[in-house]
Design a protein around this motif. Structure first.
Motif, PDB file in Angstrom:
ATOM      1  N   ALA A 139      -4.453   4.934   2.900  1.00  0.00           N
ATOM      2  CA  ALA A 139      -3.738   6.118   3.362  1.00  0.00           C
ATOM      3  C   ALA A 139      -3.823   7.243   2.331  1.00  0.00           C
ATOM      4  CB  ALA A 139      -2.296   5.751   3.639  1.00  0.00           C
ATOM      5  N   GLN A 140      -3.607   6.917   1.066  1.00  0.00           N
ATOM      6  CA  GLN A 140      -3.583   7.976   0.047  1.00  0.00           C
ATOM      7  C   GLN A 140      -4.594   7.761  -1.059  1.00  0.00           C
ATOM      8  OE1 GLN A 140       0.423   8.320  -1.345  1.00  0.00           O
ATOM      9  NE2 GLN A 140       1.210   8.828   0.666  1.00  0.00           N
ATOM     10  N   LYS A 141      -5.239   6.619  -1.062  1.00  0.00           N
ATOM     11  CA  LYS A 141      -6.251   6.404  -2.096  1.00  0.00           C
ATOM     12  C   LYS A 141      -7.491   5.745  -1.495  1.00  0.00           C
ATOM     13  CE  LYS A 141      -5.776   1.855  -4.073  1.00  0.00           C
ATOM     14  NZ  LYS A 141      -5.288   1.129  -2.952  1.00  0.00           N
ATOM     15  N   ARG A 195       1.603  -5.357   3.720  1.00  0.00           N
ATOM     16  CA  ARG A 195       1.130  -6.499   4.496  1.00  0.00           C
ATOM     17  C   ARG A 195       1.666  -7.766   3.844  1.00  0.00           C
ATOM     18  NH1 ARG A 195      -2.614  -2.334   5.360  1.00  0.00           N
ATOM     19  NH2 ARG A 195      -2.413  -2.194   3.110  1.00  0.00           N
ATOM     20  N   GLN A 249      -8.205  -3.623   7.781  1.00  0.00           N
ATOM     21  CA  GLN A 249      -6.935  -3.347   7.089  1.00  0.00           C
ATOM     22  C   GLN A 249      -6.325  -4.599   6.468  1.00  0.00           C
ATOM     23  OE1 GLN A 249      -5.036  -0.864  10.001  1.00  0.00           O
ATOM     24  NE2 GLN A 249      -3.700   0.050   8.463  1.00  0.00           N
ATOM     25  N   LYS A 274     -11.551   2.554   9.853  1.00  0.00           N
ATOM     26  CA  LYS A 274     -11.610   2.257  11.288  1.00  0.00           C
ATOM     27  C   LYS A 274     -12.037   3.467  12.108  1.00  0.00           C
ATOM     28  CE  LYS A 274      -7.891  -1.120  11.530  1.00  0.00           C
ATOM     29  NZ  LYS A 274      -6.583  -1.296  12.163  1.00  0.00           N
ATOM     30  N   THR A 275     -12.179   4.620  11.471  1.00  0.00           N
ATOM     31  CA  THR A 275     -12.607   5.820  12.190  1.00  0.00           C
ATOM     32  C   THR A 275     -13.962   5.550  12.851  1.00  0.00           C
ATOM     33  OG1 THR A 275     -11.569   7.080  10.423  1.00  0.00           O
ATOM     34  CG2 THR A 275     -13.028   8.297  11.915  1.00  0.00           C
ATOM     35  N   GLY A 307      -6.573   8.413   4.409  1.00  0.00           N
ATOM     36  CA  GLY A 307      -6.238   8.723   5.794  1.00  0.00           C
ATOM     37  C   GLY A 307      -5.157   9.787   5.943  1.00  0.00           C
ATOM     38  N   ALA A 308      -4.213   9.824   5.018  1.00  0.00           N
ATOM     39  CA  ALA A 308      -3.134  10.812   5.124  1.00  0.00           C
ATOM     40  C   ALA A 308      -3.695  12.226   4.984  1.00  0.00           C
ATOM     41  CB  ALA A 308      -2.088  10.547   4.040  1.00  0.00           C
ATOM     42  N   GLY A 329      -9.939  -1.155   4.698  1.00  0.00           N
ATOM     43  CA  GLY A 329      -8.814  -0.210   4.696  1.00  0.00           C
ATOM     44  C   GLY A 329      -8.730   0.501   6.040  1.00  0.00           C
ATOM     45  N   GLY A 330      -7.534   0.989   6.349  1.00  0.00           N
ATOM     46  CA  GLY A 330      -7.307   1.613   7.662  1.00  0.00           C
ATOM     47  C   GLY A 330      -8.231   2.775   7.958  1.00  0.00           C
ATOM     48  N   GLY A 331      -8.511   3.604   6.947  1.00  0.00           N
ATOM     49  CA  GLY A 331      -9.343   4.788   7.163  1.00  0.00           C
ATOM     50  C   GLY A 331     -10.747   4.446   7.625  1.00  0.00           C
ATOM     51  N   LYS A 364      -4.684  11.418  15.434  1.00  0.00           N
ATOM     52  CA  LYS A 364      -5.878  11.197  14.613  1.00  0.00           C
ATOM     53  C   LYS A 364      -6.597   9.919  15.051  1.00  0.00           C
ATOM     54  CE  LYS A 364      -5.616   9.142  10.709  1.00  0.00           C
ATOM     55  NZ  LYS A 364      -5.343   8.732   9.350  1.00  0.00           N
ATOM     56  N   GLY A 391       0.839  -1.195   0.000  1.00  0.00           N
ATOM     57  CA  GLY A 391       0.000   0.000   0.000  1.00  0.00           C
ATOM     58  C   GLY A 391       0.871   1.240   0.000  1.00  0.00           C
ATOM     59  N   GLU A 393      -0.410  10.782  13.242  1.00  0.00           N
ATOM     60  CA  GLU A 393      -1.144   9.517  13.049  1.00  0.00           C
ATOM     61  C   GLU A 393      -1.775   9.071  14.370  1.00  0.00           C
ATOM     62  OE1 GLU A 393      -1.362   6.969  10.308  1.00  0.00           O
ATOM     63  OE2 GLU A 393      -1.356   8.940   9.393  1.00  0.00           O
ATOM     64  N   GLN A 406       1.130   3.291   2.320  1.00  0.00           N
ATOM     65  CA  GLN A 406       1.753   3.461   3.631  1.00  0.00           C
ATOM     66  C   GLN A 406       2.229   2.147   4.229  1.00  0.00           C
ATOM     67  OE1 GLN A 406      -0.441   5.993   6.406  1.00  0.00           O
ATOM     68  NE2 GLN A 406       0.231   4.696   8.069  1.00  0.00           N
TER      69      GLN A 406
HETATM   70  N1  ATP Z   1      -7.948   3.234  14.023  1.00  0.00           N
HETATM   71  C1  ATP Z   1      -7.827   4.052  12.998  1.00  0.00           C
HETATM   72  N2  ATP Z   1      -8.613   5.138  12.879  1.00  0.00           N
HETATM   73  C2  ATP Z   1      -8.484   5.962  11.838  1.00  0.00           C
HETATM   74  N3  ATP Z   1      -7.596   5.800  10.846  1.00  0.00           N
HETATM   75  C3  ATP Z   1      -6.793   4.747  10.907  1.00  0.00           C
HETATM   76  C4  ATP Z   1      -6.857   3.805  11.964  1.00  0.00           C
HETATM   77  N4  ATP Z   1      -5.920   2.855  11.754  1.00  0.00           N
HETATM   78  C5  ATP Z   1      -5.293   3.181  10.607  1.00  0.00           C
HETATM   79  N5  ATP Z   1      -5.805   4.307  10.087  1.00  0.00           N
HETATM   80  C6  ATP Z   1      -5.376   5.007   8.878  1.00  0.00           C
HETATM   81  O1  ATP Z   1      -5.432   4.129   7.791  1.00  0.00           O
HETATM   82  C7  ATP Z   1      -4.460   4.500   6.837  1.00  0.00           C
HETATM   83  C8  ATP Z   1      -3.681   3.302   6.412  1.00  0.00           C
HETATM   84  O2  ATP Z   1      -4.584   2.377   5.863  1.00  0.00           O
HETATM   85  P1  ATP Z   1      -4.105   1.200   4.931  1.00  0.00           P
HETATM   86  O3  ATP Z   1      -3.059   0.416   5.645  1.00  0.00           O
HETATM   87  O4  ATP Z   1      -5.308   0.481   4.469  1.00  0.00           O
HETATM   88  O5  ATP Z   1      -3.454   2.033   3.756  1.00  0.00           O
HETATM   89  P2  ATP Z   1      -2.513   1.539   2.576  1.00  0.00           P
HETATM   90  O6  ATP Z   1      -3.053   0.261   2.038  1.00  0.00           O
HETATM   91  O7  ATP Z   1      -1.097   1.553   3.012  1.00  0.00           O
HETATM   92  O8  ATP Z   1      -2.719   2.731   1.570  1.00  0.00           O
HETATM   93  P3  ATP Z   1      -3.386   2.822   0.139  1.00  0.00           P
HETATM   94  O9  ATP Z   1      -4.664   2.032   0.198  1.00  0.00           O
HETATM   95  O10 ATP Z   1      -3.579   4.272  -0.011  1.00  0.00           O
HETATM   96  O11 ATP Z   1      -2.398   2.254  -0.817  1.00  0.00           O
HETATM   97  C9  ATP Z   1      -3.574   5.543   7.493  1.00  0.00           C
HETATM   98  O12 ATP Z   1      -3.902   6.817   7.003  1.00  0.00           O
HETATM   99  C10 ATP Z   1      -3.947   5.428   8.962  1.00  0.00           C
HETATM  100  O13 ATP Z   1      -3.836   6.665   9.616  1.00  0.00           O
END
Ligand code: ATP
Length: 725
Positions: A365-367, A120, A682, A647-648, A390-391, A643-645, A426, A115, A423, A117
């Motif tokens: 994180a960015q998409k 995995r 995630q 989880k908000t 998320g970024a 995706g991580g975002g 947030k 990803g 991070e 950020q």
């Molecule tokens: N508990 C949480 N609450 C809010 N945001 C979160 C939480 N945990 C992770 N994130 C956010 O999720 C993002 C990372 O998510 P993820 O690992 O899915 O991204 P990635 O796969 O690396 O990026 P991309 O999908 O852009 O290629 C980060 O911006 C992080 O701040």
């Protein structure tokens, strides 16, 4: 002898004419030409003529032979191999031997989900992947925070050549941001009042006054229980390693000797062209990150062992061909992985969740990508890739806090410890629950290498919700640098035969680009007018071909640069070019299809495709359902946020309410949910990759092996991908 051919003529016809010495003119056997009318060939018509299929068949044959041998050997030892025994209670049980074979197979299966950020990575035997930052630190002349004269992020605007004093942070981000932020604040207040929530009129003042006057406390290093272990460098800079990857890279002190700079090779789900100057550096950085992850996270210390491994590699739904080709090359050629199989993220997420029909919304994180998946296939036209995630939320949260007199005014997201701090803040405080929008006391520890820890106290109010609200009002996000460097390092992928751009694009994405094109900033930061990029504007291949042949037939091909209808040399109409075709009174316009496609692709590259998340989901759904109301209801009832975002807290319910407001007709049928069984959103796509990799070799024919790749390169993907390549 009228009507009769002479003997010499007959001989000439048969090619047996003899010279004076009575010898034939040629000793080559004469082959009579075949009748072209009955001409037939089997060339490229049978599967066994394709290398990809032939290899598969050979492998299947070898596998059968091996299995038969194993069986014989096992029988000789007195065990029943690879069979299913029925125990006393009538329950089917796999025999120990077959379980062992499966274990061995899974221990040689690697699943990689990179990803922007996080990377995995894990083995088929792992229940969950290991997550490592997708970053590499390389020896450099200055760290990333020292570049551009130490310009901080978020950028503080200068008024009359100087940055306004810390007492006036409202001026730091310009009028545009200030107006939007104020408008969002009052909109939220109105909404909360409408929802019968208590809104105190002076909450903002309370926050600002507290933040403005609260100093930080200092904690000496030895009194800090949670102090950070920074990456240690040798005292002699000459012995310092060339690079660090993952967590160790993020923990290198800013002012190290020698200096290191962080590189994130993936940006917005594509190759990072902003921070790199040449392709080979990106290639080697990605390769190094994978190599280190293999060693540290999977325990594969010798690269040559990788030939015995298979790898499922997850790619974006709306991938770029050059990106995929580069990844495949890194895995097979550079690292030497035995077999690789590509899988799209959304499809993989449905496998991980066990859904057969769903609309996957992946907030990374960015998409943020959206895609409808039905019966094991991503619906191509429904794919959307938004350059936000998320970024952007982290950055906007920091901007809003600074605007409200955040006590740590020097925060700079280009500094490693500040990025990690943002991070952390947030994830700890941001929420989409209106009930959380109250004045709240918060605190954090600032831990920087070589300085005492500082304990800051601050208060938050609506910043915690409004920053995430940016997903629904993306104009609040900083967009100016998102297209920086685009196409400067990796050229656009083009068709091998006609040279036209051939990266996949979807109808839904075109709508997003068209909507964004009218109001978003382009690369140079200027406003662009809407460009016509609708799908229908591009003639189909057949249409283009028909037009070309008609033009050729009538000798009316105009040169590439000239377009019919444009004035002649002296501004007079050009009769040659303006000749009407057939009955039509319209002048014939000849468009070079390749040139047109290239222009359209260039136009698309100049637009940041951003759109409010809820609108983008609706667009993707309508393209995915293709007018079928039953399908539409199925998709509406199965929107899964990953995706991580995602989880908000309360983001799911907020999105669900928004969609129901926008489509009241479907009302309660609209359901937005997380992955089932409390799965971490995630890693659900990674898990799906693992499920896919476990399919028996005969059930999965999309593995690309080294031999095939050596012979055909990325062209083999035409036969190997489950999606159209
Ligand atoms: N508990 C949480 N609450 C809010 N945001 C979160 C939480 N945990 C992770 N994130 C956010 O999720 C993002 C990372 O998510 P993820 O690992 O899915 O991204 P990635 O796969 O690396 O990026 P991309 O999908 O852009 O290629 C980060 O911006 C992080 O701040």
């Amino acid at each position: 002898m009228v009507g009769k051919k002479s003997g010499r003529a007959l001989m000439r016809e048969e090619g047996l004419e003899r010279t004076d010495n009575n010898m034939e003119t040629t000793s080559w056997p004469q082959v009579a030409p075949i009748n072209q009318k009955n001409y037939y060939t089997e060339f490229m018509k049978r599967e066994d003529q394709y290398l990809a299929f032939r290899t598969q068949e050979e492998e299947a044959r070898n596998r059968m032979i091996q299995e038969a041998r194993d069986k014989d050997r096992a029988l000789a030892l007195g065990v029943q191999p690879g069979t299913v025994n029925v125990n006393d209670e009538g329950v089917a049980e796999e025999t120990t031997a077959s379980v062992a074979t499966k274990e061995a197979y899974l221990s040689k299966l690697i699943i990689i989900h990179p990803g922007s950020q996080n990377l995995r990575i894990g083995l088929g035997t792992d229940a969950l992947p290991k997550t490592v930052p997708m970053v590499i630190a390389r020896k450099w002349k200055e760290s990333e925070s020292e570049e551009d004269g130490g310009e901080p992020k978020p950028k503080r605007l200068k008024v009359d050549g100087i940055v306004p004093a810390a007492a006036n942070p409202e001026k730091w981000f310009g009028e545009d941001f200030a107006n939007q932020y104020q408008a969002m604040c009052s909109e939220l207040r109105t909404r909360m009042r409408g929802n019968k929530r208590r809104v105190l009129p002076n909450s903002k003042e309370l926050v600002i006054n507290f933040n403005r006057r609260t100093p930080y406390d200092e904690i000496t290093e030895h009194n800090d229980m949670n102090r950070i272990e920074w990456t240690e460098l040798p005292s002699n800079p000459k012995h310092a390693p060339e690079y660090f990857t993952g967590q160790a890279a993020l923990r290198i002190p800013e002012v190290s000797n020698p200096r290191y700079k962080l590189f994130w090779p993936i940006r917005n789900g594509m190759v990072n062209e902003k921070d790199y100057r040449d392709r080979s550096q990106i290639y080697h950085d990605i390769s190094k990150i994978f190599e280190e992850a293999f060693k540290r996270e999977l325990g594969i210390s010798r690269l040559k062992d990788l030939v015995n491994y298979k790898c499922v590699f997850l790619i974006p739904d709306l991938y770029e061909r050059k990106y995929v080709e580069m990844m495949l090359d890194i895995l097979i050629r550079d690292l030497g992985v035995g077999k690789v199989c590509l899988q799209q993220e959304s499809l993989s997420a449905t496998f991980g969740a066990g859904y057969s029909i769903s609309c996957i919304v992946d907030i990374g994180a960015q998409k943020t990508s959206i895609c409808c998946v039905d019966e094991g296939l991503c619906i191509e036209e429904s794919r959307i890739n938004l350059k936000m995630g998320g970024a952007d939320i982290s950055e906007t949260f920091v901007k809003m806090m600074l605007y409200d007199h955040f006590p740590y005014a020097e925060i700079n997201l280009k500094r490693r410890y500040d990025y990690l701090l943002a991070e952390e803040l947030k994830q700890k405080y941001c929420s989409m629950d209106e009930g959380d929008v109250t004045v709240k006391a918060a605190e954090f520890h600032l831990r920087a290498a070589g300085q005492d820890t500082r304990l800051y106290h601050f208060k938050t109010y609506d910043e915690t919700m409004l920053s995430v609200m940016g997903l629904f009002k993306p104009s609040i996000f900083e967009q100016s640098s998102k297209l920086e460097g685009r196409r400067t390092v990796i050229p656009r992928s083009v068709d091998l035969y006609d040279g036209s751009p051939n990266d996949p694009i979807s109808s839904a994405q075109l709508v997003v680009i068209e909507a964004a094109g009218g109001k978003t900033a382009s690369v140079n930061g200027t406003q662009e007018s809407t460009t016509s990029l609708a799908v229908n504007s591009t003639p189909s291949r057949t249409q283009q071909f028909n037009l070309l042949s008609r033009l050729k037939d009538e000798n009316e091909l105009t040169p590439r640069s000239s377009v019919a209808g444009s004035p002649g040399p002296e501004g007079t109409p050009n009769p040659d070019r303006d000749t009407p075709l057939g009955d039509s009174d319209q002048p014939l316009i000849f468009r070079d299809p390749v040139l047109e496609k290239t222009k359209q692709a260039e136009e698309r590259d100049k637009v940041v495709p951003i759109m409010p998340l809820d609108h983008a989901i609706l667009e993707s759904l309508s393209q995915g359902a293709r007018g079928d109301d039953r399908k539409m209801r199925d998709f509406f009832g199965g929107i899964m946020l990953v995706g991580g975002g995602s989880k908000t807290p309360a983001l799911l319910s907020f999105l669900e309410t928004r969609l129901r407001e926008l489509r009241p007709f479907y009302g309660k049928e609209i359901l937005v949910g997380p992955p089932p069984r409390d799965f971490d959103p995630q890693v659900v796509a990674w898990k799906g990759g693992s499920v896919f990799g476990r399919l028996s070799p005969s059930g999965n024919d999309s593995w690309v092996n080294q031999e095939e790749y050596e012979k055909l390169g990325a062209r083999i993907l035409v036969h190997k991908c489950m999606f159209p390549w």
